[in-house]
Motif scaffolding. Structure first.
Motif, PDB file in Angstrom:
ATOM      1  N   ASN A  80       5.701  -1.224   4.432  1.00  0.00           N
ATOM      2  CA  ASN A  80       4.732  -0.818   3.229  1.00  0.00           C
ATOM      3  C   ASN A  80       5.376  -0.297   2.112  1.00  0.00           C
ATOM      4  OD1 ASN A  80       2.450  -0.944   4.964  1.00  0.00           O
ATOM      5  ND2 ASN A  80       2.822   1.289   5.824  1.00  0.00           N
ATOM      6  N   ILE A  81       6.616   0.206   1.929  1.00  0.00           N
ATOM      7  CA  ILE A  81       7.115   0.468   0.906  1.00  0.00           C
ATOM      8  C   ILE A  81       7.722  -0.896  -0.025  1.00  0.00           C
ATOM      9  CG2 ILE A  81       9.249   1.001  -0.210  1.00  0.00           C
ATOM     10  CD1 ILE A  81       9.090   3.688   1.423  1.00  0.00           C
ATOM     11  N   PHE A  82       8.383  -1.914   1.122  1.00  0.00           N
ATOM     12  CA  PHE A  82       8.818  -3.262   0.627  1.00  0.00           C
ATOM     13  C   PHE A  82       7.352  -4.007  -0.095  1.00  0.00           C
ATOM     14  CE2 PHE A  82       9.260  -7.687   1.039  1.00  0.00           C
ATOM     15  CZ  PHE A  82      10.462  -7.983   0.240  1.00  0.00           C
ATOM     16  N   ASN A  83       6.390  -4.138   0.780  1.00  0.00           N
ATOM     17  CA  ASN A  83       5.329  -4.852   0.268  1.00  0.00           C
ATOM     18  C   ASN A  83       4.660  -4.220  -0.945  1.00  0.00           C
ATOM     19  OD1 ASN A  83       5.357  -6.724   2.697  1.00  0.00           O
ATOM     20  ND2 ASN A  83       3.828  -5.149   3.780  1.00  0.00           N
ATOM     21  N   ILE A  84       4.545  -2.846  -1.230  1.00  0.00           N
ATOM     22  CA  ILE A  84       3.981  -2.571  -2.542  1.00  0.00           C
ATOM     23  C   ILE A  84       4.900  -2.597  -3.574  1.00  0.00           C
ATOM     24  CG2 ILE A  84       3.640  -0.255  -3.540  1.00  0.00           C
ATOM     25  CD1 ILE A  84       2.524   0.649  -0.853  1.00  0.00           C
ATOM     26  N   LYS A 102      -3.394   9.233 -16.891  1.00  0.00           N
ATOM     27  CA  LYS A 102      -4.167  10.141 -15.688  1.00  0.00           C
ATOM     28  C   LYS A 102      -3.738   9.081 -14.303  1.00  0.00           C
ATOM     29  CE  LYS A 102      -8.709  11.192 -14.254  1.00  0.00           C
ATOM     30  NZ  LYS A 102     -10.203  11.529 -14.495  1.00  0.00           N
ATOM     31  N   ILE A 103      -3.496   7.821 -14.627  1.00  0.00           N
ATOM     32  CA  ILE A 103      -3.216   6.980 -13.103  1.00  0.00           C
ATOM     33  C   ILE A 103      -1.862   7.187 -12.761  1.00  0.00           C
ATOM     34  CG2 ILE A 103      -2.876   4.742 -12.361  1.00  0.00           C
ATOM     35  CD1 ILE A 103      -5.300   3.972 -13.781  1.00  0.00           C
ATOM     36  N   LEU A 104      -1.097   7.307 -13.592  1.00  0.00           N
ATOM     37  CA  LEU A 104       0.432   7.649 -13.541  1.00  0.00           C
ATOM     38  C   LEU A 104       0.800   8.947 -12.937  1.00  0.00           C
ATOM     39  CD1 LEU A 104       2.127   6.171 -16.491  1.00  0.00           C
ATOM     40  CD2 LEU A 104       2.213   5.343 -14.306  1.00  0.00           C
ATOM     41  N   SER A 105      -0.085  10.025 -13.400  1.00  0.00           N
ATOM     42  CA  SER A 105      -0.173  11.436 -12.736  1.00  0.00           C
ATOM     43  C   SER A 105      -0.638  11.216 -11.275  1.00  0.00           C
ATOM     44  CB  SER A 105      -0.614  12.370 -13.509  1.00  0.00           C
ATOM     45  OG  SER A 105      -2.053  12.040 -13.627  1.00  0.00           O
ATOM     46  N   CYS A 106      -1.407  10.644 -10.990  1.00  0.00           N
ATOM     47  CA  CYS A 106      -2.110  10.433  -9.522  1.00  0.00           C
ATOM     48  C   CYS A 106      -0.889   9.804  -8.752  1.00  0.00           C
ATOM     49  CB  CYS A 106      -3.344   9.684  -9.590  1.00  0.00           C
ATOM     50  SG  CYS A 106      -4.548  10.501 -10.119  1.00  0.00           S
ATOM     51  N   ILE A 107      -0.162   8.650  -9.444  1.00  0.00           N
ATOM     52  CA  ILE A 107       0.930   7.996  -8.355  1.00  0.00           C
ATOM     53  C   ILE A 107       1.817   8.923  -8.168  1.00  0.00           C
ATOM     54  CG2 ILE A 107       2.433   6.021  -8.745  1.00  0.00           C
ATOM     55  CD1 ILE A 107       0.003   4.418 -10.323  1.00  0.00           C
ATOM     56  N   TYR A 108       2.323   9.588  -9.269  1.00  0.00           N
ATOM     57  CA  TYR A 108       3.575  10.500  -8.957  1.00  0.00           C
ATOM     58  C   TYR A 108       3.157  11.687  -8.184  1.00  0.00           C
ATOM     59  CZ  TYR A 108       5.512   8.240 -13.270  1.00  0.00           C
ATOM     60  OH  TYR A 108       5.976   7.554 -14.105  1.00  0.00           O
ATOM     61  N   ALA A 109       2.046  12.020  -8.183  1.00  0.00           N
ATOM     62  CA  ALA A 109       1.541  12.901  -6.898  1.00  0.00           C
ATOM     63  C   ALA A 109       1.552  12.547  -5.958  1.00  0.00           C
ATOM     64  CB  ALA A 109       0.191  13.495  -7.243  1.00  0.00           C
ATOM     65  N   PHE A 110       1.204  11.190  -5.425  1.00  0.00           N
ATOM     66  CA  PHE A 110       1.232  10.621  -4.183  1.00  0.00           C
ATOM     67  C   PHE A 110       2.498  10.346  -3.877  1.00  0.00           C
ATOM     68  CE2 PHE A 110       1.003   6.425  -1.610  1.00  0.00           C
ATOM     69  CZ  PHE A 110      -0.060   6.981  -0.935  1.00  0.00           C
ATOM     70  N   TYR A 111       3.461  10.108  -4.632  1.00  0.00           N
ATOM     71  CA  TYR A 111       4.833   9.780  -4.360  1.00  0.00           C
ATOM     72  C   TYR A 111       5.311  11.091  -3.946  1.00  0.00           C
ATOM     73  CZ  TYR A 111       5.007   4.964  -6.197  1.00  0.00           C
ATOM     74  OH  TYR A 111       4.980   3.785  -6.098  1.00  0.00           O
ATOM     75  N   VAL A 112       5.079  12.039  -4.639  1.00  0.00           N
ATOM     76  CA  VAL A 112       5.742  13.350  -4.146  1.00  0.00           C
ATOM     77  C   VAL A 112       5.501  13.720  -2.858  1.00  0.00           C
ATOM     78  CG1 VAL A 112       5.642  15.770  -4.692  1.00  0.00           C
ATOM     79  CG2 VAL A 112       6.429  14.249  -6.625  1.00  0.00           C
ATOM     80  N   TYR A 113       4.083  13.782  -2.602  1.00  0.00           N
ATOM     81  CA  TYR A 113       3.374  13.967  -1.416  1.00  0.00           C
ATOM     82  C   TYR A 113       3.858  13.243  -0.227  1.00  0.00           C
ATOM     83  CZ  TYR A 113      -0.132  14.365   2.382  1.00  0.00           C
ATOM     84  OH  TYR A 113      -0.633  14.496   3.466  1.00  0.00           O
ATOM     85  N   ASN A 114       4.173  11.835  -0.490  1.00  0.00           N
ATOM     86  CA  ASN A 114       4.663  11.088   0.622  1.00  0.00           C
ATOM     87  C   ASN A 114       6.232  11.483   0.978  1.00  0.00           C
ATOM     88  OD1 ASN A 114       2.571   9.501   1.101  1.00  0.00           O
ATOM     89  ND2 ASN A 114       3.205   8.005  -0.396  1.00  0.00           N
ATOM     90  N   VAL A 115       6.951  11.905  -0.071  1.00  0.00           N
ATOM     91  CA  VAL A 115       8.140  12.157  -0.030  1.00  0.00           C
ATOM     92  C   VAL A 115       8.368  13.522   0.819  1.00  0.00           C
ATOM     93  CG1 VAL A 115      10.232  13.093  -1.153  1.00  0.00           C
ATOM     94  CG2 VAL A 115       9.506  10.844  -1.851  1.00  0.00           C
TER      95      VAL A 115
END
Length: 123
Positions: A80-84, A102-115
């Motif tokens: 999944n990481i490679f595909n994205i 706003k989109i970047l903050s959502c993406i960063y929050a998603f990355y932090v959650y995944n990590v």
């Protein structure tokens, strides 16, 4: 020396079969789309997408059956990481990709959650 030659033969044979299988799945998908009068994009988004996900499915399945869950989890996460990253990277080569704060903050929050989830899983 015999083992190395055997590995080379299997590698070449695997690449050849992969090429032939890919050719047949694309040709077969186009034929199905034409016979059923389905737009080729629909076939591309379903049949071909499933076909390209089969290697990951089988690696994860065999890993789970053998009791090696780390292989299954690593395969899913890595794929999944490679595909994205690959799709976004190739897309960014051909066109500008702008994102608002706003989109970047959502993406960063998603990355932090995944990590955090991945770290929790492995600890």
């Amino acid at each position: 020396m015999t083992n190395i030659l055997l590995y080379i033969v299997f590698t070449v044979l695997g690449i050849l079969l992969l090429y032939l299988g890919g050719t047949y799945i694309v040709d077969g998908s186009v034929m199905i789309a034409n016979k059923l009068k389905i737009p080729p994009i629909v076939i591309g988004l379903t049949v071909v997408a499933m076909g390209t996900s089969m290697p990951e499915l089988f690696v994860s399945l065999f890993g789970a059956v053998r009791g090696e869950s780390a292989i299954a989890v690593g395969n899913v996460i890595g794929s999944n990481i490679f595909n994205i990253v690959f799709v976004l990277g190739v897309s960014a080569l051909f066109m500008d990709m702008a994102a608002g704060k706003k989109i970047l903050s959502c993406i960063y929050a998603f990355y932090v959650y995944n990590v955090c989830c991945i770290t929790y899983y492995f600890i």
